[in-house]
Scaffold this motif. Structure first.
Motif, short mmCIF file in Angstrom:
data_model
loop_
_atom_site.label_atom_id
_atom_site.label_comp_id
_atom_site.label_asym_id
_atom_site.label_seq_id
_atom_site.Cartn_x
_atom_site.Cartn_y
_atom_site.Cartn_z
N LYS A 1 0.84 -1.20 0.00
CA LYS A 1 0.00 0.00 0.00
C LYS A 1 0.87 1.25 0.00
CE LYS A 1 -4.41 -1.50 1.93
NZ LYS A 1 -5.46 -1.19 2.93
N LEU A 2 0.31 2.31 -0.54
CA LEU A 2 1.04 3.57 -0.66
C LEU A 2 1.30 4.17 0.73
CD1 LEU A 2 2.12 5.74 -2.64
CD2 LEU A 2 -0.13 6.81 -2.50
N ASP A 3 2.55 4.58 0.95
CA ASP A 3 2.91 5.26 2.20
C ASP A 3 3.92 6.35 1.84
OD1 ASP A 3 3.78 6.14 4.67
OD2 ASP A 3 3.77 4.15 5.58
N HIS A 4 3.44 7.57 1.66
CA HIS A 4 4.30 8.68 1.24
C HIS A 4 5.22 9.17 2.35
CE1 HIS A 4 3.05 9.33 -2.81
NE2 HIS A 4 1.80 9.65 -2.52
N GLU A 5 4.90 8.86 3.59
CA GLU A 5 5.62 9.46 4.71
C GLU A 5 6.72 8.59 5.28
OE1 GLU A 5 2.55 10.23 7.51
OE2 GLU A 5 1.78 11.99 6.45
#
Length: 345
Positions: free
Chosen positions: A143-147
């Motif tokens: 899953k996307l995790d930008h941080e």
């Protein structure tokens, strides 16, 4: 496993992120960032989060070392050479967005001195590469995790290639105690740009007859399906090699020592010096940068040995014309793969 990790924290172990989570490390234990898998190797235990993605696919890895009361969060990711690495730092500014790839060295070229990254210094132990591949196939899709990357990694200014002291320091201390082959390369080309001239220092050639330690299996869309990662010892048993075999490509990743000390980034502290051209991935960067005038060629394939562009990533071209002329690749095919030929691309 989660209870074991919590027991470490309850027992006084301290999370020590290098990034923006320094002041609030508990943010790394929320949701899918929390540890889910555990690997143990030598003096290290690795706790891995769910698989995630940003500009790269990665695990948050919590590294614990024997006799240390800290837990170091790191970013583990798979490079296009299919080797798992740890990021040494990150640079994210208005002009730059990339992760640090380990230690550096000065090299001399005809047009001057250049600071070059030793990317192989971030390669995780070859012994755990298959387990990391297995972990990506468990659970859910990333899953996307930008941080996460900036929470975990120390940030540097634009053009900061050199890692920080927490990465380079342990390596410098190890080099003062142990320098493999006197610091000289264990592999070199006798003739420039001639793959057939690859030679090894005495005792450091791969021992395909008696040093093959087996292989793990994974898969890759870029490389057309099934991937075998073979581990082979050198004749003198002082280094190990990783050979990658896919339906269409064979190549070798940089060798590692068999030393038994792991540092807080999850990698060995000792370095194996060898000519870069021996370790060209099946597909490697080869493209023209159209943002400059005239367009500038960027290539990591030896000149004159470029194949065809990848149908998946046109910035990467086939390096098989070079790799298939390397004597060690030919010997690997003959002894380990039984003369198996690649499927037509």
């Amino acid at each position: 496993m989660a209870r074991d990790f919590q027991a470490l924290l309850d027992g006084g172990y301290r999370l020590a992120p290098s990034g923006t989570a320094r002041d609030h490390p508990e943010t790394l234990l929320e949701g899918r960032r929390a540890p889910r898998y555990r690997l143990a190797f030598l003096n290290a235990t690795y706790y891995l989060s769910h698989f995630a993605h940003d500009d790269l696919n990665f695990f948050i890895a919590f590294v614990c070392l024997e006799r240390k009361r800290k837990i170091w969060p790191r970013i583990f990711y798979k490079d296009s050479s299919l080797v798992w690495r740890v990021a040494s730092h990150v640079v994210r500014t208005e002009d730059e967005n990339w992760i640090g790839k380990g230690d550096v060295q000065w090299i001399h070229r005809e047009d001057g001195e250049y600071l070059e990254t030793l990317e192989e210094t971030t390669n995780l132990p070859l012994e755990i590469q298959g387990a990391l591949d297995d972990a990506t196939r468990r659970g859910f899709k990333p899953k996307l995790d930008h941080e996460a990357v900036e929470l975990v990694l120390r940030s540097g200014p634009t053009n900061r290639i050199r890692p920080f002291a927490d990465f380079s320091g342990p390596r410098e201390r190890a080099a003062a105690e142990y320098n493999l082959n006197g610091g000289r390369p264990i592999a070199r080309l006798k003739r420039k740009n001639d793959p057939t001239s690859l030679t090894f220092a005495r005792g450091f050639a791969p021992d395909f007859a008696k040093g093959h330690l087996g292989f793990t299996v994974s898969s890759s869309q870029l490389y057309n399906g099934r991937i075998e990662k073979h581990r082979v010892l050198s004749m003198n048993r002082r280094v190990q090699f990783q050979f990658i075999a896919s339906p269409t490509h064979v190549w070798m990743n940089p060798p590692q020592t068999l030393t038994t000390k792991i540092m807080s980034f999850g990698v060995r502290t000792t370095h194996v010096s060898a000519v870069d051209e021996a370790f060209v991935p099946g597909y490697e960067f080869h493209f023209y940068d159209g943002t400059v005038d005239p367009p500038e060629l960027h290539s990591q394939i030896p000149e004159g040995f470029e194949g065809e562009p990848s149908p998946i990533d046109p910035t990467r071209w086939d390096a098989s014309p070079w790799n298939e002329k390397l004597p060690m690749i030919q010997e690997f095919r003959r002894v380990i793969l039984g003369g198996k030929k690649v499927r037509a691309r």
